[in-house]
Design a protein around this motif. Sequence first.
Motif, PDB file in Angstrom:
ATOM      1  N   LEU A 137     105.851   4.564 -27.487  1.00  0.00           N
ATOM      2  CA  LEU A 137     105.852   5.961 -27.045  1.00  0.00           C
ATOM      3  C   LEU A 137     107.286   6.476 -26.920  1.00  0.00           C
ATOM      4  O   LEU A 137     107.582   7.601 -27.310  1.00  0.00           O
ATOM      5  CB  LEU A 137     105.138   6.067 -25.695  1.00  0.00           C
ATOM      6  N   PHE A 138     108.162   5.613 -26.392  1.00  0.00           N
ATOM      7  CA  PHE A 138     109.566   5.983 -26.226  1.00  0.00           C
ATOM      8  C   PHE A 138     110.457   5.058 -27.046  1.00  0.00           C
ATOM      9  O   PHE A 138     110.323   3.841 -27.002  1.00  0.00           O
ATOM     10  CB  PHE A 138     109.984   5.896 -24.753  1.00  0.00           C
ATOM     11  N   SER A 139     111.381   5.665 -27.782  1.00  0.00           N
ATOM     12  CA  SER A 139     112.353   4.935 -28.574  1.00  0.00           C
ATOM     13  C   SER A 139     113.743   5.463 -28.226  1.00  0.00           C
ATOM     14  O   SER A 139     113.980   6.673 -28.306  1.00  0.00           O
ATOM     15  CB  SER A 139     112.061   5.132 -30.065  1.00  0.00           C
TER      16      SER A 139
ATOM     17  N   GLU B 114     113.963   8.355 -25.795  1.00  0.00           N
ATOM     18  CA  GLU B 114     113.414   9.641 -26.218  1.00  0.00           C
ATOM     19  C   GLU B 114     111.999   9.427 -26.742  1.00  0.00           C
ATOM     20  O   GLU B 114     111.642   8.336 -27.196  1.00  0.00           O
ATOM     21  CB  GLU B 114     114.274  10.273 -27.320  1.00  0.00           C
ATOM     22  N   LEU B 115     111.207  10.495 -26.699  1.00  0.00           N
ATOM     23  CA  LEU B 115     109.866  10.422 -27.253  1.00  0.00           C
ATOM     24  C   LEU B 115     109.943  10.064 -28.736  1.00  0.00           C
ATOM     25  O   LEU B 115     110.765  10.611 -29.471  1.00  0.00           O
ATOM     26  CB  LEU B 115     109.179  11.774 -27.073  1.00  0.00           C
ATOM     27  N   ASN B 116     109.131   9.134 -29.160  1.00  0.00           N
ATOM     28  CA  ASN B 116     109.142   8.666 -30.544  1.00  0.00           C
ATOM     29  C   ASN B 116     108.883   9.842 -31.504  1.00  0.00           C
ATOM     30  O   ASN B 116     107.850  10.511 -31.413  1.00  0.00           O
ATOM     31  CB  ASN B 116     108.046   7.601 -30.714  1.00  0.00           C
ATOM     32  N   PRO B 117     109.800  10.125 -32.435  1.00  0.00           N
ATOM     33  CA  PRO B 117     109.619  11.252 -33.357  1.00  0.00           C
ATOM     34  C   PRO B 117     108.417  11.085 -34.285  1.00  0.00           C
ATOM     35  O   PRO B 117     107.951  12.069 -34.871  1.00  0.00           O
ATOM     36  CB  PRO B 117     110.930  11.283 -34.157  1.00  0.00           C
ATOM     37  N   LYS B 118     107.884   9.863 -34.409  1.00  0.00           N
ATOM     38  CA  LYS B 118     106.716   9.623 -35.253  1.00  0.00           C
ATOM     39  C   LYS B 118     105.416   9.971 -34.543  1.00  0.00           C
ATOM     40  O   LYS B 118     104.342   9.952 -35.153  1.00  0.00           O
ATOM     41  CB  LYS B 118     106.662   8.159 -35.693  1.00  0.00           C
TER      42      LYS B 118
ATOM     43  N   LYS C 283      96.088   4.671 -28.664  1.00  0.00           N
ATOM     44  CA  LYS C 283      96.689   3.549 -27.936  1.00  0.00           C
ATOM     45  C   LYS C 283      98.035   3.224 -28.549  1.00  0.00           C
ATOM     46  O   LYS C 283      98.157   3.117 -29.776  1.00  0.00           O
ATOM     47  CB  LYS C 283      95.773   2.326 -27.985  1.00  0.00           C
ATOM     48  N   ILE C 284      99.058   3.058 -27.700  1.00  0.00           N
ATOM     49  CA  ILE C 284     100.426   2.839 -28.155  1.00  0.00           C
ATOM     50  C   ILE C 284     101.168   2.035 -27.103  1.00  0.00           C
ATOM     51  O   ILE C 284     100.744   1.975 -25.948  1.00  0.00           O
ATOM     52  CB  ILE C 284     101.111   4.211 -28.430  1.00  0.00           C
ATOM     53  N   ASN C 285     102.270   1.392 -27.484  1.00  0.00           N
ATOM     54  CA  ASN C 285     103.071   0.631 -26.526  1.00  0.00           C
ATOM     55  C   ASN C 285     104.085   1.551 -25.836  1.00  0.00           C
ATOM     56  O   ASN C 285     104.392   2.632 -26.332  1.00  0.00           O
ATOM     57  CB  ASN C 285     103.780  -0.525 -27.233  1.00  0.00           C
ATOM     58  N   LEU C 286     104.589   1.104 -24.699  1.00  0.00           N
ATOM     59  CA  LEU C 286     105.456   1.975 -23.896  1.00  0.00           C
ATOM     60  C   LEU C 286     106.841   2.151 -24.494  1.00  0.00           C
ATOM     61  O   LEU C 286     107.336   3.268 -24.629  1.00  0.00           O
ATOM     62  CB  LEU C 286     105.561   1.424 -22.469  1.00  0.00           C
ATOM     63  N   GLY C 287     107.531   1.062 -24.813  1.00  0.00           N
ATOM     64  CA  GLY C 287     108.905   1.170 -25.278  1.00  0.00           C
ATOM     65  C   GLY C 287     109.871   1.249 -24.106  1.00  0.00           C
ATOM     66  O   GLY C 287     109.571   0.828 -22.996  1.00  0.00           O
TER      67      GLY C 287
END
Length: 252
Positions: A79-81, A84-88, A105-109
Amino acid sequence: MKWGGSVSKTFIINTAAFKTPDCQSLNQLSKISEAKQLGYSAIEIRNELLTGDNQELIAIATKAKELNIEVYFSVGDVLFSNNELNPKLSRYIEQMHLLDSRNLKINLGIFDSTNQNNLVEQLSQIIDNSYSIYIENNQTPIENDLQQTIEFFRIIPKTFNISYCFDIANWEWLNTNVYNAAKELAPVTRYVHLKNISDKNGKKEVTSLSQGILDWQRLIQILNMTDKFGFEYYAEPDILKSDLALVKHSLL
């Protein structure tokens, strides 16, 4: 706590259940009928096994609707890279909609917990209460720190439709006691990924529920706010069917 008959539960099979360990690809569309036949009420489509063609997503949605089986969408990304919020993320949300799914469903980062206002502002740009976001723990320690996860759910507004997907086996790779993690995250967990784990000569391997070292019954009792149960491990169809029956019986 026991789950009463009035509580609606969803039993989800992740398409990893159909992919043999030595296979690099999988036609997920072809597995929807099998998921239904095995008794599951939903199928979880994996992003990394898609071709990238929108027509494939539409075909999956059409087949699932025809068979009256719900679609969940699993993204093997964060979710975060870089704080920052993941641009994808916008593409993943588009894919989810094309699948006619309301569950991502996604991982936090990694995020900056000291800048709460910025984090909430970024999330508010993608929050749409027509769908749910589930944060899941993968096997990468830096992206799934327990205390950072707890902090994330402390910061985000309760109005955001974000909850936790607790993968019971992945904590073995995160060097965190799974039962302690379950107690900490139970209040925000609405989805459990079920699988077990064996440890042979120091090598960890994912197994079906009846083979491993985890007390999965104890874990789903701790995670008693959960109403969604996902099965995410490769096994023969008879095992996938019998494990589903085991879980349903444990919830009576």
